[in-house]
Design a protein around this motif. Sequence first.
Motif, PDB file in Angstrom:
ATOM      1  N   ARG A 154       2.865  -0.994  -3.385  1.00  0.00           N
ATOM      2  CA  ARG A 154       2.438  -2.335  -2.987  1.00  0.00           C
ATOM      3  C   ARG A 154       3.645  -3.180  -2.590  1.00  0.00           C
ATOM      4  O   ARG A 154       3.619  -3.891  -1.584  1.00  0.00           O
ATOM      5  N   ARG A 155       4.695  -3.130  -3.394  1.00  0.00           N
ATOM      6  CA  ARG A 155       5.899  -3.901  -3.049  1.00  0.00           C
ATOM      7  C   ARG A 155       6.468  -3.430  -1.712  1.00  0.00           C
ATOM      8  O   ARG A 155       6.905  -4.249  -0.885  1.00  0.00           O
ATOM      9  N   SER A 156       6.482  -2.129  -1.486  1.00  0.00           N
ATOM     10  CA  SER A 156       7.006  -1.599  -0.233  1.00  0.00           C
ATOM     11  C   SER A 156       6.212  -2.112   0.964  1.00  0.00           C
ATOM     12  O   SER A 156       6.784  -2.441   2.012  1.00  0.00           O
ATOM     13  N   ILE A 159       7.389  -5.791   1.621  1.00  0.00           N
ATOM     14  CA  ILE A 159       8.750  -6.088   2.067  1.00  0.00           C
ATOM     15  C   ILE A 159       9.239  -5.230   3.224  1.00  0.00           C
ATOM     16  O   ILE A 159      10.329  -5.473   3.743  1.00  0.00           O
ATOM     17  N   CYS A 160       8.458  -4.249   3.675  1.00  0.00           N
ATOM     18  CA  CYS A 160       8.991  -3.285   4.641  1.00  0.00           C
ATOM     19  C   CYS A 160       9.327  -3.902   5.996  1.00  0.00           C
ATOM     20  O   CYS A 160      10.088  -3.308   6.775  1.00  0.00           O
ATOM     21  N   GLN A 161       8.786  -5.081   6.304  1.00  0.00           N
ATOM     22  CA  GLN A 161       9.109  -5.699   7.594  1.00  0.00           C
ATOM     23  C   GLN A 161      10.286  -6.677   7.515  1.00  0.00           C
ATOM     24  O   GLN A 161      10.634  -7.292   8.523  1.00  0.00           O
ATOM     25  N   ILE A 162      10.881  -6.822   6.350  1.00  0.00           N
ATOM     26  CA  ILE A 162      12.080  -7.667   6.255  1.00  0.00           C
ATOM     27  C   ILE A 162      13.135  -7.131   7.221  1.00  0.00           C
ATOM     28  O   ILE A 162      13.429  -5.936   7.244  1.00  0.00           O
ATOM     29  N   GLY A 163      13.686  -8.019   8.020  1.00  0.00           N
ATOM     30  CA  GLY A 163      14.666  -7.618   9.021  1.00  0.00           C
ATOM     31  C   GLY A 163      14.075  -7.375  10.392  1.00  0.00           C
ATOM     32  O   GLY A 163      14.812  -7.187  11.362  1.00  0.00           O
ATOM     33  N   ILE A 192       6.651 -11.009  -2.186  1.00  0.00           N
ATOM     34  CA  ILE A 192       5.939 -11.823  -1.199  1.00  0.00           C
ATOM     35  C   ILE A 192       6.790 -13.025  -0.805  1.00  0.00           C
ATOM     36  O   ILE A 192       6.945 -13.346   0.377  1.00  0.00           O
ATOM     37  N   GLY A 193       7.372 -13.684  -1.805  1.00  0.00           N
ATOM     38  CA  GLY A 193       8.224 -14.827  -1.508  1.00  0.00           C
ATOM     39  C   GLY A 193       9.417 -14.447  -0.654  1.00  0.00           C
ATOM     40  O   GLY A 193       9.795 -15.173   0.283  1.00  0.00           O
ATOM     41  N   TRP A 194      10.026 -13.329  -0.962  1.00  0.00           N
ATOM     42  CA  TRP A 194      11.190 -12.843  -0.217  1.00  0.00           C
ATOM     43  C   TRP A 194      10.810 -12.556   1.238  1.00  0.00           C
ATOM     44  O   TRP A 194      11.502 -12.985   2.176  1.00  0.00           O
ATOM     45  N   ALA A 195       9.700 -11.822   1.423  1.00  0.00           N
ATOM     46  CA  ALA A 195       9.272 -11.478   2.783  1.00  0.00           C
ATOM     47  C   ALA A 195       8.937 -12.728   3.594  1.00  0.00           C
ATOM     48  O   ALA A 195       9.291 -12.830   4.779  1.00  0.00           O
ATOM     49  N   LEU A 196       8.273 -13.691   2.969  1.00  0.00           N
ATOM     50  CA  LEU A 196       7.964 -14.941   3.666  1.00  0.00           C
ATOM     51  C   LEU A 196       9.238 -15.715   3.992  1.00  0.00           C
ATOM     52  O   LEU A 196       9.392 -16.264   5.095  1.00  0.00           O
ATOM     53  N   ARG A 197      10.157 -15.794   3.041  1.00  0.00           N
ATOM     54  CA  ARG A 197      11.412 -16.509   3.286  1.00  0.00           C
ATOM     55  C   ARG A 197      12.177 -15.909   4.454  1.00  0.00           C
ATOM     56  O   ARG A 197      12.686 -16.630   5.325  1.00  0.00           O
TER      57      ARG A 197
END
Length: 234
Positions: A154-156, A159-163, A192-197
């Motif tokens: 789920r975490r993957s 966050i997988c689209q970060i970058g 979720i917060g990281w990916a949104l940020r």
Amino acid sequence: MTTSHRALVEAIRAGLERLADPSKAPAMQRYMKSSMPYRGVPTPERRRLVRTLIAGHPLSGESAWRGATCALWRRASFREERYAAIDLTGDRRYARHLNTGALDLIEELIVTGAWWDYVDELAIRRVGPILRADRAVVTPTIRRWSRDDDLWLRRSAVICQIGSRAGTDVELLGDVMRSTVDDSDFFIRKGIGWALREHGKTDPAWVVAFVASHPELSPLTRREALRLIAEEAR
């Protein structure tokens, strides 16, 4: 001339043993809350070693690349051996093997690794490029992961689209977040917060709108998502 994957694996293990610093190992293990011990090899030294040994022990093809990765990972006695396996999956010499056919291997590493130091590297730097290269094939897998019982899948998915920046599939990003928005686990909320940020660096309006339309987001998630946007607004 190519070598068997066993020769590369043995060389990496021997190299890590030579670089071992037992005085550093306990602190590294404590910091990572790891049940698997460390050799005490700092990340820069490990990466240099692995790059050198991969160059000196060329593999014959995808089967050997997989074999070396699996041997380092599955039979690891020290955490650095698993880091070396991840290094191998991202080595430029074998970039052609990091494709949709490797998703089953990456999924195994995520599920059996089950901790952020492994998972974040695999999700962002391995799954992300595979997704961007073949969205039609990979998107259903990411959607499946976002609903999986396994926390780290789920975490993957989150966050997988970060970058990805402007290449982010915002429809997919929104869908995986809606699939996990009620998750109470810290690593999901933080993810979720990281990916949104990170996406906010490219499209802050989308992030603000998403946060505003999902009041069920945890305070931690909202704070992480809007932190940079709030700083810019000051």
